[in-house]
Motif scaffolding. Structure first.
Motif, PDB file in Angstrom:
ATOM      1  N   ARG A 177       8.444   2.114  -5.732  1.00 19.77           N
ATOM      2  CA  ARG A 177       9.456   2.127  -4.667  1.00 19.77           C
ATOM      3  C   ARG A 177       9.906   3.549  -4.346  1.00 19.77           C
ATOM      4  O   ARG A 177      10.016   3.924  -3.178  1.00 19.77           O
ATOM      5  N   ILE A 178      10.161   4.344  -5.384  1.00 21.66           N
ATOM      6  CA  ILE A 178      10.610   5.710  -5.102  1.00 21.66           C
ATOM      7  C   ILE A 178       9.464   6.565  -4.567  1.00 21.66           C
ATOM      8  O   ILE A 178       9.682   7.485  -3.775  1.00 21.66           O
ATOM      9  N   ALA A 179       8.233   6.264  -5.002  1.00 23.12           N
ATOM     10  CA  ALA A 179       7.082   6.993  -4.464  1.00 23.12           C
ATOM     11  C   ALA A 179       6.984   6.768  -2.960  1.00 23.12           C
ATOM     12  O   ALA A 179       6.730   7.707  -2.194  1.00 23.12           O
ATOM     13  N   ASP A 180       7.202   5.531  -2.537  1.00 17.38           N
ATOM     14  CA  ASP A 180       7.175   5.209  -1.105  1.00 17.38           C
ATOM     15  C   ASP A 180       8.337   5.865  -0.374  1.00 17.38           C
ATOM     16  O   ASP A 180       8.170   6.423   0.712  1.00 17.38           O
ATOM     17  N   ARG A 181       9.527   5.802  -0.968  1.00 20.58           N
ATOM     18  CA  ARG A 181      10.726   6.306  -0.296  1.00 20.58           C
ATOM     19  C   ARG A 181      10.676   7.807  -0.087  1.00 20.58           C
ATOM     20  O   ARG A 181      11.112   8.322   0.940  1.00 20.58           O
ATOM     21  N   GLY A 209       7.836   9.785  -0.381  1.00 21.39           N
ATOM     22  CA  GLY A 209       6.528  10.323  -0.028  1.00 21.39           C
ATOM     23  C   GLY A 209       5.822  11.007  -1.172  1.00 21.39           C
ATOM     24  O   GLY A 209       5.108  11.993  -0.972  1.00 21.39           O
ATOM     25  N   LEU A 210       6.003  10.489  -2.395  1.00 14.68           N
ATOM     26  CA  LEU A 210       5.364  11.078  -3.575  1.00 14.68           C
ATOM     27  C   LEU A 210       3.985  10.439  -3.758  1.00 14.68           C
ATOM     28  O   LEU A 210       3.780   9.592  -4.637  1.00 14.68           O
ATOM     29  N   ASP A 211       3.059  10.846  -2.922  1.00 12.08           N
ATOM     30  CA  ASP A 211       1.719  10.260  -2.941  1.00 12.08           C
ATOM     31  C   ASP A 211       1.041  10.468  -4.288  1.00 12.08           C
ATOM     32  O   ASP A 211       1.071  11.563  -4.860  1.00 12.08           O
ATOM     33  N   GLY A 212       0.427   9.410  -4.794  1.00 14.44           N
ATOM     34  CA  GLY A 212      -0.329   9.498  -6.037  1.00 14.44           C
ATOM     35  C   GLY A 212       0.518   9.557  -7.291  1.00 14.44           C
ATOM     36  O   GLY A 212      -0.011   9.844  -8.373  1.00 14.44           O
ATOM     37  N   LEU A 213       1.822   9.274  -7.177  1.00 16.19           N
ATOM     38  CA  LEU A 213       2.703   9.381  -8.342  1.00 16.19           C
ATOM     39  C   LEU A 213       2.243   8.481  -9.483  1.00 16.19           C
ATOM     40  O   LEU A 213       2.170   8.914 -10.640  1.00 16.19           O
ATOM     41  N   GLY A 214       1.933   7.227  -9.178  1.00 13.71           N
ATOM     42  CA  GLY A 214       1.517   6.304 -10.231  1.00 13.71           C
ATOM     43  C   GLY A 214       0.263   6.766 -10.948  1.00 13.71           C
ATOM     44  O   GLY A 214       0.181   6.750 -12.180  1.00 13.71           O
ATOM     45  N   ASP A 215      -0.744   7.196 -10.182  1.00 14.06           N
ATOM     46  CA  ASP A 215      -1.990   7.680 -10.787  1.00 14.06           C
ATOM     47  C   ASP A 215      -1.742   8.952 -11.607  1.00 14.06           C
ATOM     48  O   ASP A 215      -2.367   9.160 -12.651  1.00 14.06           O
ATOM     49  N   ASP A 216      -0.835   9.820 -11.129  1.00 15.83           N
ATOM     50  CA  ASP A 216      -0.500  11.035 -11.879  1.00 15.83           C
ATOM     51  C   ASP A 216       0.117  10.684 -13.227  1.00 15.83           C
ATOM     52  O   ASP A 216      -0.174  11.329 -14.244  1.00 15.83           O
ATOM     53  N   LEU A 217       0.988   9.670 -13.251  1.00 19.45           N
ATOM     54  CA  LEU A 217       1.614   9.256 -14.510  1.00 19.45           C
ATOM     55  C   LEU A 217       0.575   8.742 -15.502  1.00 19.45           C
ATOM     56  O   LEU A 217       0.610   9.079 -16.689  1.00 19.45           O
ATOM     57  N   VAL A 218      -0.343   7.917 -15.011  1.00 19.98           N
ATOM     58  CA  VAL A 218      -1.387   7.379 -15.883  1.00 19.98           C
ATOM     59  C   VAL A 218      -2.239   8.513 -16.463  1.00 19.98           C
ATOM     60  O   VAL A 218      -2.504   8.563 -17.670  1.00 19.98           O
ATOM     61  N   ALA A 219      -2.653   9.441 -15.602  1.00 20.80           N
ATOM     62  CA  ALA A 219      -3.501  10.550 -16.054  1.00 20.80           C
ATOM     63  C   ALA A 219      -2.768  11.440 -17.051  1.00 20.80           C
ATOM     64  O   ALA A 219      -3.350  11.881 -18.052  1.00 20.80           O
ATOM     65  N   ALA A 220      -1.491  11.701 -16.798  1.00 22.93           N
ATOM     66  CA  ALA A 220      -0.722  12.562 -17.698  1.00 22.93           C
ATOM     67  C   ALA A 220      -0.455  11.869 -19.030  1.00 22.93           C
ATOM     68  O   ALA A 220      -0.471  12.500 -20.089  1.00 22.93           O
ATOM     69  N   TRP A 221      -0.218  10.570 -19.003  1.00 16.90           N
ATOM     70  CA  TRP A 221       0.016   9.808 -20.232  1.00 16.90           C
ATOM     71  C   TRP A 221      -1.235   9.773 -21.102  1.00 16.90           C
ATOM     72  O   TRP A 221      -1.185   9.942 -22.313  1.00 16.90           O
ATOM     73  N   LEU A 222      -2.403   9.605 -20.449  1.00 21.11           N
ATOM     74  CA  LEU A 222      -3.662   9.533 -21.185  1.00 21.11           C
ATOM     75  C   LEU A 222      -4.254  10.908 -21.489  1.00 21.11           C
ATOM     76  O   LEU A 222      -5.167  11.024 -22.298  1.00 21.11           O
ATOM     77  N   GLY A 276      11.202  12.997 -17.202  1.00 24.23           N
ATOM     78  CA  GLY A 276      11.717  14.235 -16.633  1.00 24.23           C
ATOM     79  C   GLY A 276      10.868  14.742 -15.485  1.00 24.23           C
ATOM     80  O   GLY A 276      11.390  15.210 -14.470  1.00 24.23           O
ATOM     81  N   ASP A 277       9.543  14.644 -15.636  1.00 19.84           N
ATOM     82  CA  ASP A 277       8.632  15.112 -14.573  1.00 19.84           C
ATOM     83  C   ASP A 277       8.892  14.378 -13.259  1.00 19.84           C
ATOM     84  O   ASP A 277       8.967  14.995 -12.188  1.00 19.84           O
ATOM     85  N   VAL A 278       9.023  13.055 -13.353  1.00 17.88           N
ATOM     86  CA  VAL A 278       9.231  12.260 -12.140  1.00 17.88           C
ATOM     87  C   VAL A 278      10.577  12.587 -11.501  1.00 17.88           C
ATOM     88  O   VAL A 278      10.683  12.773 -10.288  1.00 17.88           O
ATOM     89  N   ASN A 279      11.617  12.667 -12.312  1.00 16.04           N
ATOM     90  CA  ASN A 279      12.950  12.916 -11.762  1.00 16.04           C
ATOM     91  C   ASN A 279      13.056  14.295 -11.113  1.00 16.04           C
ATOM     92  O   ASN A 279      13.749  14.464 -10.104  1.00 16.04           O
ATOM     93  N   LYS A 280      12.368  15.280 -11.662  1.00 18.36           N
ATOM     94  CA  LYS A 280      12.386  16.614 -11.047  1.00 18.36           C
ATOM     95  C   LYS A 280      11.647  16.587  -9.700  1.00 18.36           C
ATOM     96  O   LYS A 280      12.091  17.212  -8.732  1.00 18.36           O
ATOM     97  N   ARG A 281      10.534  15.865  -9.643  1.00 17.09           N
ATOM     98  CA  ARG A 281       9.827  15.709  -8.370  1.00 17.09           C
ATOM     99  C   ARG A 281      10.709  14.978  -7.361  1.00 17.09           C
ATOM    100  O   ARG A 281      10.719  15.311  -6.165  1.00 17.09           O
ATOM    101  N   LEU A 282      11.441  14.009  -7.846  1.00 17.60           N
ATOM    102  CA  LEU A 282      12.325  13.224  -7.000  1.00 17.60           C
ATOM    103  C   LEU A 282      13.418  14.102  -6.392  1.00 17.60           C
ATOM    104  O   LEU A 282      13.690  14.057  -5.185  1.00 17.60           O
ATOM    105  N   ILE A 283      14.044  14.919  -7.223  1.00 15.96           N
ATOM    106  CA  ILE A 283      15.118  15.803  -6.753  1.00 15.96           C
ATOM    107  C   ILE A 283      14.566  16.830  -5.771  1.00 15.96           C
ATOM    108  O   ILE A 283      15.174  17.116  -4.731  1.00 15.96           O
ATOM    109  N   ARG A 284      13.395  17.369  -6.088  1.00 16.68           N
ATOM    110  CA  ARG A 284      12.775  18.348  -5.185  1.00 16.68           C
ATOM    111  C   ARG A 284      12.456  17.699  -3.829  1.00 16.68           C
ATOM    112  O   ARG A 284      12.685  18.297  -2.772  1.00 16.68           O
TER     113      ARG A 284
END
Length: 214
Positions: free
Chosen positions: A20-24, A26-39, A53-61
């Motif tokens: 939802r926040i990726a759509d709101r 415009g954080l394209d590829g956020l979900g795939d980025d999380l998976v890649a960073a986790w693995l 923290g990574d997601v929230n900083k992107r969100l604020i930016r």
């Protein structure tokens, strides 16, 4: 192992908060980025707390960019600390919120969109079915405990605001623009250490003498 494809929950057109926040914003590829960073695909592995923290900083930016505000190096990181850290004073947090408002950011929406550790955990484990060989149950238990405390603290803040707003509308109390802060501290009565739940659960101990552990 990595999931075989993107599974999207769209109950009521909502889906997981990460999407939802990726759509709101415009954080394209956020979900795939999380998976890649986790693995750790092509990069060092990130912990769930680091991903939060990574997601929230992107969100604020993104919120600052959307408001047309110029973002200085390190500014999103500083706003993230001021808005989310247990160790920040109420005055500093209020100043940060006011600064964001002055720069055109909808602070209430932003704070509602800021994710928790649990949001990252649920997204990776339940929506993307991602597992990692070195998953640490102890770390997960600590992070889950922190997420529970933060959720309850946020709920208490929301309820307090709702009560005050109703009383103001009924003219039972009078107050100007206000902020509500919920400050939780844990005190060890043996050593008089006073700390936030985050500090306690992150360090795992107070200042009592632990020499007997050996």
């Amino acid at each position: 192992m990595r999931d075989s494809g993107r599974t999207v929950s769209r109950r009521g057109g909502r889906g997981p908060k990460i999407e939802r926040i990726a759509d709101r914003y415009g954080l394209d590829g956020l979900g795939d980025d999380l998976v890649a960073a986790w693995l750790g695909e092509g990069r060092p592995r990130r912990s769930l707390r680091e991903l939060e923290g990574d997601v929230n900083k992107r969100l604020i930016r993104a919120a600052l960019d959307e408001a047309g505000a110029h973002v200085l190096d390190g500014e999103a990181e500083n706003f993230h600390r001021l808005l989310t850290s247990d160790d920040v004073t109420a005055g500093s947090r209020t100043d940060a919120r006011n600064t964001l408002r002055e720069r055109g950011v909808d602070v209430e929406q932003l704070e509602a969109d800021i994710i928790s550790y649990q949001s990252v955990y649920n997204y990776l484990k339940r929506h993307r079915n991602v597992e990692r060989d070195d998953d640490d149950d102890g770390t997960d238990a600590t992070e889950s405990g922190l997420a529970t405390i933060r959720k309850l603290r946020s709920r208490l803040r929301t309820v307090t605001i709702d009560v005050i707003d109703r009383l103001v509308k009924a003219e039972a109390v009078f107050i100007g623009a206000y902020e509500v802060e919920v400050d939780i501290r844990v005190t060890c009565t043996d050593c008089d250490t006073r700390m936030t739940p985050t500090a306690l659960l992150s360090s795992g101990h107070c200042d009592c003498d632990h020499d007997g552990d050996e």
